[in-house]
Design a protein around this motif. Structure first.
Motif, PDB file in Angstrom:
ATOM      1  N   PHE A 111     100.902  31.408  58.337  1.00 18.80           N
ATOM      2  CA  PHE A 111     102.185  31.306  59.025  1.00 18.80           C
ATOM      3  C   PHE A 111     101.948  30.734  60.419  1.00 18.80           C
ATOM      4  O   PHE A 111     101.012  31.138  61.116  1.00 18.80           O
ATOM      5  CB  PHE A 111     102.842  32.687  59.147  1.00 18.80           C
ATOM      6  CG  PHE A 111     104.169  32.682  59.854  1.00 18.80           C
ATOM      7  CD1 PHE A 111     105.344  32.484  59.136  1.00 18.80           C
ATOM      8  CD2 PHE A 111     104.247  32.881  61.218  1.00 18.80           C
ATOM      9  CE1 PHE A 111     106.574  32.481  59.780  1.00 18.80           C
ATOM     10  CE2 PHE A 111     105.469  32.878  61.871  1.00 18.80           C
ATOM     11  CZ  PHE A 111     106.638  32.686  61.153  1.00 18.80           C
ATOM     12  N   THR A 112     102.803  29.828  60.832  1.00 16.01           N
ATOM     13  CA  THR A 112     102.749  29.272  62.179  1.00 16.01           C
ATOM     14  C   THR A 112     104.165  29.166  62.721  1.00 16.01           C
ATOM     15  O   THR A 112     105.051  28.624  62.047  1.00 16.01           O
ATOM     16  CB  THR A 112     102.097  27.878  62.193  1.00 16.01           C
ATOM     17  OG1 THR A 112     100.775  27.971  61.660  1.00 16.01           O
ATOM     18  CG2 THR A 112     102.010  27.340  63.617  1.00 16.01           C
ATOM     19  N   TYR A 113     104.373  29.701  63.925  1.00 17.94           N
ATOM     20  CA  TYR A 113     105.665  29.546  64.570  1.00 17.94           C
ATOM     21  C   TYR A 113     105.873  28.087  64.976  1.00 17.94           C
ATOM     22  O   TYR A 113     104.915  27.399  65.330  1.00 17.94           O
ATOM     23  CB  TYR A 113     105.745  30.433  65.818  1.00 17.94           C
ATOM     24  CG  TYR A 113     105.904  31.898  65.502  1.00 17.94           C
ATOM     25  CD1 TYR A 113     107.150  32.420  65.152  1.00 17.94           C
ATOM     26  CD2 TYR A 113     104.824  32.767  65.566  1.00 17.94           C
ATOM     27  CE1 TYR A 113     107.302  33.762  64.863  1.00 17.94           C
ATOM     28  CE2 TYR A 113     104.968  34.123  65.272  1.00 17.94           C
ATOM     29  CZ  TYR A 113     106.209  34.607  64.931  1.00 17.94           C
ATOM     30  OH  TYR A 113     106.355  35.934  64.640  1.00 17.94           O
ATOM     31  N   PRO A 114     107.110  27.616  64.943  1.00 16.72           N
ATOM     32  CA  PRO A 114     107.368  26.243  65.416  1.00 16.72           C
ATOM     33  C   PRO A 114     106.918  26.087  66.869  1.00 16.72           C
ATOM     34  O   PRO A 114     107.100  26.985  67.686  1.00 16.72           O
ATOM     35  CB  PRO A 114     108.893  26.117  65.286  1.00 16.72           C
ATOM     36  CG  PRO A 114     109.296  27.153  64.295  1.00 16.72           C
ATOM     37  CD  PRO A 114     108.327  28.280  64.465  1.00 16.72           C
ATOM     38  N   ARG A 115     106.324  24.956  67.166  1.00 15.24           N
ATOM     39  CA  ARG A 115     105.826  24.704  68.513  1.00 15.24           C
ATOM     40  C   ARG A 115     106.826  23.863  69.304  1.00 15.24           C
ATOM     41  O   ARG A 115     107.074  22.711  68.948  1.00 15.24           O
ATOM     42  CB  ARG A 115     104.491  23.961  68.458  1.00 15.24           C
ATOM     43  CG  ARG A 115     103.410  24.707  67.714  1.00 15.24           C
ATOM     44  CD  ARG A 115     102.101  23.970  67.837  1.00 15.24           C
ATOM     45  NE  ARG A 115     101.053  24.626  67.050  1.00 15.24           N
ATOM     46  CZ  ARG A 115      99.782  24.272  67.101  1.00 15.24           C
ATOM     47  NH1 ARG A 115      99.404  23.291  67.876  1.00 15.24           N
ATOM     48  NH2 ARG A 115      98.886  24.907  66.364  1.00 15.24           N
TER      49      ARG A 115
ATOM     50  N   HIS B 272      96.231  32.895  59.298  1.00 18.78           N
ATOM     51  CA  HIS B 272      95.448  31.963  58.492  1.00 18.78           C
ATOM     52  C   HIS B 272      94.844  32.687  57.285  1.00 18.78           C
ATOM     53  O   HIS B 272      93.954  33.519  57.425  1.00 18.78           O
ATOM     54  CB  HIS B 272      94.305  31.357  59.308  1.00 18.78           C
ATOM     55  CG  HIS B 272      94.758  30.671  60.558  1.00 18.78           C
ATOM     56  ND1 HIS B 272      95.249  29.387  60.567  1.00 18.78           N
ATOM     57  CD2 HIS B 272      94.796  31.102  61.835  1.00 18.78           C
ATOM     58  CE1 HIS B 272      95.565  29.046  61.806  1.00 18.78           C
ATOM     59  NE2 HIS B 272      95.310  30.073  62.589  1.00 18.78           N
ATOM     60  N   ASN B 273      95.365  32.411  56.108  1.00 20.02           N
ATOM     61  CA  ASN B 273      94.772  32.886  54.853  1.00 20.02           C
ATOM     62  C   ASN B 273      94.494  34.393  54.858  1.00 20.02           C
ATOM     63  O   ASN B 273      93.387  34.842  54.553  1.00 20.02           O
ATOM     64  CB  ASN B 273      93.484  32.122  54.561  1.00 20.02           C
ATOM     65  CG  ASN B 273      93.718  30.629  54.426  1.00 20.02           C
ATOM     66  OD1 ASN B 273      94.697  30.200  53.824  1.00 20.02           O
ATOM     67  ND2 ASN B 273      92.840  29.834  55.008  1.00 20.02           N
TER      68      ASN B 273
ATOM     69  N   SER C 103      91.972  39.075  64.275  1.00 20.66           N
ATOM     70  CA  SER C 103      91.708  38.379  65.535  1.00 20.66           C
ATOM     71  C   SER C 103      92.150  36.926  65.412  1.00 20.66           C
ATOM     72  O   SER C 103      91.732  36.224  64.480  1.00 20.66           O
ATOM     73  CB  SER C 103      90.216  38.456  65.885  1.00 20.66           C
ATOM     74  OG  SER C 103      89.941  37.720  67.073  1.00 20.66           O
ATOM     75  N   GLN C 104      93.026  36.511  66.319  1.00 23.08           N
ATOM     76  CA  GLN C 104      93.521  35.134  66.341  1.00 23.08           C
ATOM     77  C   GLN C 104      94.002  34.685  64.963  1.00 23.08           C
ATOM     78  O   GLN C 104      93.731  33.575  64.502  1.00 23.08           O
ATOM     79  CB  GLN C 104      92.443  34.180  66.873  1.00 23.08           C
ATOM     80  CG  GLN C 104      92.066  34.471  68.307  1.00 23.08           C
ATOM     81  CD  GLN C 104      91.068  33.478  68.874  1.00 23.08           C
ATOM     82  OE1 GLN C 104      90.733  32.489  68.250  1.00 23.08           O
ATOM     83  NE2 GLN C 104      90.601  33.740  70.085  1.00 23.08           N
ATOM     84  N   GLY C 105      94.716  35.588  64.315  1.00 23.17           N
ATOM     85  CA  GLY C 105      95.355  35.248  63.057  1.00 23.17           C
ATOM     86  C   GLY C 105      94.466  35.281  61.832  1.00 23.17           C
ATOM     87  O   GLY C 105      94.892  34.874  60.749  1.00 23.17           O
ATOM     88  N   ARG C 106      93.233  35.776  61.972  1.00 27.90           N
ATOM     89  CA  ARG C 106      92.317  35.846  60.833  1.00 27.90           C
ATOM     90  C   ARG C 106      91.767  37.263  60.708  1.00 27.90           C
ATOM     91  O   ARG C 106      91.499  37.927  61.716  1.00 27.90           O
ATOM     92  CB  ARG C 106      91.153  34.875  61.008  1.00 27.90           C
ATOM     93  CG  ARG C 106      91.575  33.418  61.160  1.00 27.90           C
ATOM     94  CD  ARG C 106      90.346  32.531  61.321  1.00 27.90           C
ATOM     95  NE  ARG C 106      90.714  31.163  61.672  1.00 27.90           N
ATOM     96  CZ  ARG C 106      91.047  30.227  60.795  1.00 27.90           C
ATOM     97  NH1 ARG C 106      91.057  30.523  59.508  1.00 27.90           N
ATOM     98  NH2 ARG C 106      91.382  29.010  61.191  1.00 27.90           N
TER      99      ARG C 106
END
Length: 267
Positions: A12-16, A29-30, A224-227
């Motif tokens: 998942f990534t928020y719109p930038r 990330h995964n 950590s940092q999305g992982r």
């Protein structure tokens, strides 16, 4: 028995906005996570690691860019209220701040009846409310009290009772003791542990503190940092962290002030 609650390869990534180079907080990330009835798992990470984003996806409040959430064999995705009643009854959320989630104008009885009505739960709602209060060890005499008349610990128990009233299979608890002093924190953690052991609930405890995880959870996933950088038995994460991120959390954790014990009922 309800099947496992599973997140499989969630990204998942928020719109930038504009041309920001920095990765937005909450990016995932995964991510894969498997929860089972009668087990407790901690999701541990610092602020901005993605914990809240993952919880929103698990609650079907946000749609992942990739990956799936399933309960048993059934896929879960955001949708109309009517299509998610089955899932909202099976998976309940305990907020970090009950004072902000409990309507101060409503009595305890009204607060507990509300999800029963919204989710079309069958049965005698008054009996279900009384049973939920008993399960969290609150006296029935508090039914007509309002949140402003209760202590912080009582309000947190009301929030747990509200989640328990619909008889869910899973609880997602977001920093449920962060605003409580030590005795109240111990009481709430003991209550959650008893619900897992005696009633077979599956619990995901979201926290930044490995000490809290050690009190309650057999396994810990470090985000950590999305992982997920580590997923192991909690005692192993505490005693022999396998990643720099986990080691940093151990150093910062109050767990170092106490001996490490497996949660009650966990061998």
């Amino acid at each position: 028995m309800m099947g496992p609650l599973t997140a499989d390869n969630i990204s998942f990534t928020y719109p930038r906005p504009g041309f920001r180079r920095k990765r937005p907080a909450g990016t995932l990330h995964n991510i894969s996570l498997h929860l089972s009835p009668g087990t407790s798992t901690a999701l541990v990470g610092s602020s901005g690691s993605g914990k809240s984003t993952l919880v929103r996806i698990l609650l079907a409040l946000a749609k992942p860019d990739a990956g799936t959430v399933t309960l048993g064999a059934r896929a879960v995705r955001p949708g109309p209220v009517r299509s998610l009643r089955w899932y909202r009854q099976a998976v309940q959320y305990i907020p970090q701040n009950p004072a902000g989630s409990l309507d101060p104008r409503m009595s305890v009885a009204q607060l507990l009846r509300e999800p029963l009505r919204q989710l079309w739960v069958e049965g005698n709602h008054r009996s279900l409310v009384a049973d939920a209060l008993e399960r969290v060890e609150l006296p029935a005499g508090l039914m007509e009290s309002r949140p402003g008349e209760l202590s912080g610990g009582q309000n947190q128990r009301v929030a747990i009772a509200r989640a328990m009233a619909v008889r869910p299979a899973y609880l997602l608890a977001d920093e449920p003791v962060s605003g409580l002093d030590l005795p109240l924190r111990d009481n709430v953690l003991s209550l959650l542990g008893r619900l897992v052991r005696e009633e077979g609930l599956g619990l995901l405890l979201v926290t930044h503190d490995l000490g809290t995880a050690a009190r309650l959870c057999a396994t810990t996933a470090v985000l950590s940092q999305g992982r997920i950088v580590e997923h192991a038995p909690t005692h192993q994460v505490l005693e022999n962290p396998g990643s720099p991120e986990a080691a940093a959390l151990v150093r910062a954790s109050s767990a170092l002030q106490f001996p490490c014990h497996a949660p009650a009922g966990v061998l």
